[in-house]
Design an enzyme around this catalytic site. Structure first.
Site, short mmCIF file in Angstrom:
data_model
loop_
_atom_site.label_atom_id
_atom_site.label_comp_id
_atom_site.label_asym_id
_atom_site.label_seq_id
_atom_site.Cartn_x
_atom_site.Cartn_y
_atom_site.Cartn_z
N GLU A 97 43.23 42.20 44.89
CA GLU A 97 42.29 42.84 43.97
C GLU A 97 42.58 44.34 43.84
O GLU A 97 42.55 44.90 42.74
CB GLU A 97 40.86 42.58 44.46
CG GLU A 97 39.76 43.25 43.65
CD GLU A 97 39.67 42.80 42.20
OE1 GLU A 97 40.38 41.85 41.80
OE2 GLU A 97 38.92 43.44 41.44
N HIS A 153 58.98 38.18 55.17
CA HIS A 153 59.66 37.11 54.40
C HIS A 153 60.17 37.62 53.06
O HIS A 153 60.48 36.81 52.18
CB HIS A 153 58.70 35.93 54.23
CG HIS A 153 58.23 35.40 55.55
ND1 HIS A 153 59.03 34.60 56.34
CD2 HIS A 153 57.08 35.59 56.23
CE1 HIS A 153 58.37 34.31 57.46
NE2 HIS A 153 57.18 34.91 57.41
N CYS A 171 18.00 44.75 31.19
CA CYS A 171 17.70 44.91 29.77
C CYS A 171 17.40 46.38 29.51
O CYS A 171 17.36 47.19 30.42
CB CYS A 171 16.49 44.08 29.40
SG CYS A 171 16.64 42.36 29.90
N LYS A 214 43.51 46.18 40.38
CA LYS A 214 42.75 47.33 39.83
C LYS A 214 43.70 48.46 39.47
O LYS A 214 43.60 49.05 38.41
CB LYS A 214 41.75 47.87 40.86
CG LYS A 214 40.45 47.19 41.09
CD LYS A 214 39.50 47.07 39.95
CE LYS A 214 39.87 45.94 39.06
NZ LYS A 214 39.26 44.70 39.17
N ASN A 220 12.08 44.77 32.02
CA ASN A 220 13.44 44.76 32.54
C ASN A 220 13.33 44.41 34.03
O ASN A 220 12.57 45.05 34.74
CB ASN A 220 14.04 46.17 32.37
CG ASN A 220 15.38 46.32 33.04
OD1 ASN A 220 16.13 45.35 33.21
ND2 ASN A 220 15.71 47.56 33.42
N GLY A 221 14.04 43.38 34.47
CA GLY A 221 13.96 42.98 35.88
C GLY A 221 13.81 41.47 35.99
O GLY A 221 14.01 40.75 35.01
N ARG A 246 24.94 49.01 26.65
CA ARG A 246 24.74 48.13 27.80
C ARG A 246 25.18 46.70 27.50
O ARG A 246 25.33 45.90 28.41
CB ARG A 246 23.25 48.05 28.13
CG ARG A 246 22.68 49.31 28.72
CD ARG A 246 21.18 49.27 28.60
NE ARG A 246 20.55 50.20 29.52
CZ ARG A 246 20.05 49.86 30.70
NH1 ARG A 246 20.08 48.61 31.08
NH2 ARG A 246 19.51 50.75 31.47
N LYS A 267 38.16 42.92 27.47
CA LYS A 267 37.16 42.64 28.49
C LYS A 267 36.99 41.13 28.69
O LYS A 267 36.82 40.65 29.79
CB LYS A 267 35.82 43.28 28.11
CG LYS A 267 34.72 43.11 29.14
CD LYS A 267 35.06 43.83 30.43
CE LYS A 267 34.11 43.50 31.56
NZ LYS A 267 34.68 43.86 32.87
N TRP A 301 19.18 41.24 27.96
CA TRP A 301 20.38 40.68 28.59
C TRP A 301 19.84 39.46 29.33
O TRP A 301 19.23 39.58 30.39
CB TRP A 301 20.98 41.72 29.53
CG TRP A 301 22.12 41.25 30.35
CD1 TRP A 301 22.08 40.86 31.65
CD2 TRP A 301 23.48 41.13 29.96
NE1 TRP A 301 23.32 40.52 32.09
CE2 TRP A 301 24.21 40.67 31.07
CE3 TRP A 301 24.17 41.36 28.76
CZ2 TRP A 301 25.58 40.44 31.02
CZ3 TRP A 301 25.52 41.13 28.73
CH2 TRP A 301 26.22 40.68 29.85
N GLU A 305 46.15 47.52 36.41
CA GLU A 305 45.61 47.31 35.07
C GLU A 305 45.14 48.60 34.41
O GLU A 305 45.15 48.70 33.19
CB GLU A 305 44.50 46.25 35.05
CG GLU A 305 43.20 46.61 35.66
CD GLU A 305 42.18 45.49 35.59
OE1 GLU A 305 42.13 44.77 34.59
OE2 GLU A 305 41.39 45.34 36.55
#
Ligand code: M6R
Length: 611
Positions: free
Chosen positions: A484, A507, A2, A488, A100-101, A27, A606, A74, A491
């Site tokens: 992956e 193959h 947060c 990356k 925050n935490g 954020r 996103k 958040w 994209e």
């Protein structure tokens, strides 16, 4: 993750706090709130939703108080609602606090405090802090002493700021594991925040608080001490960032910031989940359905994009350590398939956003069939988080760059934890689970070592900026990493990059190898290492440049690769968490070298909330 802010000084606190919250909007968040104090009492307003909702509610209020705190949330514990938004209060309402935490032992503390007569109104872990400090705030006890005593009972992470009518000119701020920075404004005012972006419109002179330190802010100045009442003297530092780069932690792009913060986000994911010495994992979110989970005899993982690649690593992990058959399905295919499934089949949806339309639809199908549904999600209160029977949160804070990085590694870490959790319910030995959990706890440090090579990896990618076609190869645990790495690169650079299981090369895909097509090979010292070395030789024989991700120089000399990036060695099952990081940095450096907008690549969103 947060955002928190506190102001004390000569100006009206409300505009400074609202401006600071706005600076932290990048954020991402789901609710916000403020408390301003004056001799008459508190003015508090909290709203679920965007900051604009709070701003709207504040219209017409011009509170004159010169001390206050604010928060953008958040959500982790408790849905994003007005009541769960910060600030939280003590029973008497004379102590307000933002945090925050994560407070790991909040349930125990809440029970103890309830037994002492405290009443809780929210579902958050944070609220215990307000009651805990209130409990210590007996007549004659200074606010900082009460805070110190309360915080010593806390297990978890916090960056917090609190104000109390008992000492109306003071803000107390403290940190353990969550950032806090104190800004000294030229007019003598003080601002404390979790993020330098919230401060630099007012001052560039700051002091960063360290873990287990507390700052006491008044209109006359500030003092820093440890939680053991030792005075701390630390010189001011000058922040040279502008506001735009401050949001990005001083980096050029959110993607780079998010890559580099992975040692911390990994720690946040692991926080409180490893019961060390016992070889056990604590999965708070699965507690209510522990018996049903114990009976699972088949697991279907549904996900898209990077989340699916994480799921593929999860397949290896859960089959190896929990002995449960696993299938990983593209959510967009699964939703339309006729799949036979018995009553002990569970479906696990993996999604950073928790809003991906295909994953959500696959989940609905699983629910319609009466199957147990689990979620592995970063955004608390998102559709997938709400609609699954139970689940796990990543706790990595908002991921802003479109290309997923920190959420991906966090998904991998949670899947390791899940494999151990499920394994220990079955036949996984104490010794093996201890070995895995110990290896996992070492990863943030090892990842930090990969980050030290960031500049070199980015520079290497720049050398290859003219390459238009790429191959990525890996075996076993490294196969999903190859997929992956290719995702990356493609994209954010719009170049064709394809990941293959290295054993598949003969193959068909080996026909693609030529001098203009570099190949990235994942070659850590794992159980298929020798096979991977043979694949490198096959590619080299056909003239393609090779970049290897390896554990040692010996691999580099043996395989005569063109470039190698060395990552620390770990257990095979954990190695994707380290080998993927150079691929993220490489893709980033490559796209930057091609002059592209890495945070917002063309045609992508996103969160893919449409089919
Ligand atoms: O929010 P989700 O994890 O459900 O998103 C799934 C994919 O859209 C996402 O991973 C996408 O592939 C990323 N852009 C990858 O970097």
């Amino acid at each position: 993750m947060c955002g928190i802010i506190g102001y004390v000084g000569t100006q009206r606190a409300l505009p400074v706090i609202m401006e600071g919250l706005k600076r932290m909007e990048y954020r991402g968040y789901d609710s916000a709130g403020v408390s301003i104090m004056d001799p008459v009492g508190f003015f508090t307003l909290k709203r679920a939703g965007k900051l604009a909702v709070l701003e709207g509610a504040l219209e017409g209020h011009s509170h004159a108080g010169t001390i206050g705190i604010g928060h953008i949330r958040w959500a982790t514990h408790g849905a994003p609602t007005d009541i769960n938004a910060h600030p939280h209060y003590s029973c008497r309402g004379d102590l307000h606090l933002v945090h925050n935490g994560i407070i790991e032992n909040y349930r125990e503390l809440r029970d103890e405090l309830t037994a002492l007569g405290h009443t809780f109104v929210s579902e958050t872990d944070t609220e215990v802090l307000a009651h805990l400090i209130e409990q210590e705030l007996q007549p004659g006890v200074p606010l900082e002493t009460a805070t110190e005593r309360g915080l010593k009972k806390v297990v978890g992470a916090y960056g917090l700021a609190l104000i109390s009518a008992r000492e109306p000119e003071k803000i107390i701020a403290a940190r353990l594991g969550s950032p806090l920075v104190l800004g000294v404004v030229p007019d003598g005012s003080l601002i404390v925040a979790s993020d330098v972006a919230a401060i630099i419109a007012h001052t560039r002179d700051v002091v960063y608080l360290q873990d287990r330190e507390m700052a006491v802010l008044t209109p006359k100045g500030y003092a820093i001490r440890t939680l053991d009442a030792q005075e701390v003297s630390r010189p001011l530092e000058r922040v040279e960032w502008d506001i735009g780069s401050a949001e990005k932690g001083g980096h050029a792009h959110f993607m780079l910031k998010e890559i580099l913060e992975q040692p911390d986000t990994l720690n946040a994911t692991l926080l409180g989940r490893i019961i060390s010495g016992e070889g056990l994992v604590k999965m708070g979110g699965l507690e209510t359905i522990a018996d049903r989970v114990r009976n699972i005899d088949r697991l279907i993982i549904v996900a898209c994009g990077s989340a699916r690649h994480a799921g593929m690593v999860g397949e290896y992990l859960i089959e190896e350590y929990a002995d449960i058959p696993v299938e990983v399905e593209l959510a967009s295919e699964f939703r339309y398939r006729r799949f036979p499934a018995g009553g002990k089949t569970a479906v696990l949806a993996i999604s950073q956003s928790g809003e991906t339309a295909d994953t959500l639809a696959a989940l609905h199908e699983a629910k319609r069939r009466g199957l147990l549904t689990l979620g592995l999600v970063n955004v608390a209160g998102s559709s997938i988080a709400r609609e699954t029977d139970a689940g796990m949160y990543n706790h990595v804070g908002p991921e802003i760059a479109v290309a997923s990085t920190k959420a991906f590694t966090s998904q991998l870490a949670l899947l390791v934890l899940l494999a151990v959790y499920l394994g220990r319910q079955r036949r996984l030995s104490h010794a093996l689970s201890e070995e895995l959990l110990h290896g996992l706890s070492q990863l943030p440090l090892q990842m930090g070592k990969v980050m030290q090579q960031a500049e070199g990896i980015i520079a290497l990618a720049q050398k290859y900026r003219h390459a238009e076609r790429w191959l990525y190869l890996g075996r076993k645990y490294q196969y999903p990493v190859a997929l992956e790495g290719a995702l990356k690169l493609k994209e954010i650079s719009y170049c064709h990059a394809e990941g293959f299981a290295a054993g598949e090369m003969k193959h068909g895909p080996i026909a693609l190898v030529d001098a203009a097509t570099p190949t990235v090979v994942l070659a850590p010292r794992d159980s298929v290492y020798e096979k991977t070395i043979s694949n490198i030789e096959e590619v080299r024989a056909r003239g393609g440049a090779i970049i290897a991700i390896a554990n040692d120089e010996e691999t580099v000399q043996r395989s005569l690769v063109d470039h190698a990036i060395i990552v620390p060695r770990t257990l095979e099952a954990l190695s994707p968490l380290l080998t993927v990081v150079p691929l993220q940095l490489f893709a980033y450096g490559f796209a930057v070298a091609r002059g592209l907008d890495v945070d917002k690549p063309r045609n992508l969103a996103k969160s893919v909330t449409v089919e």
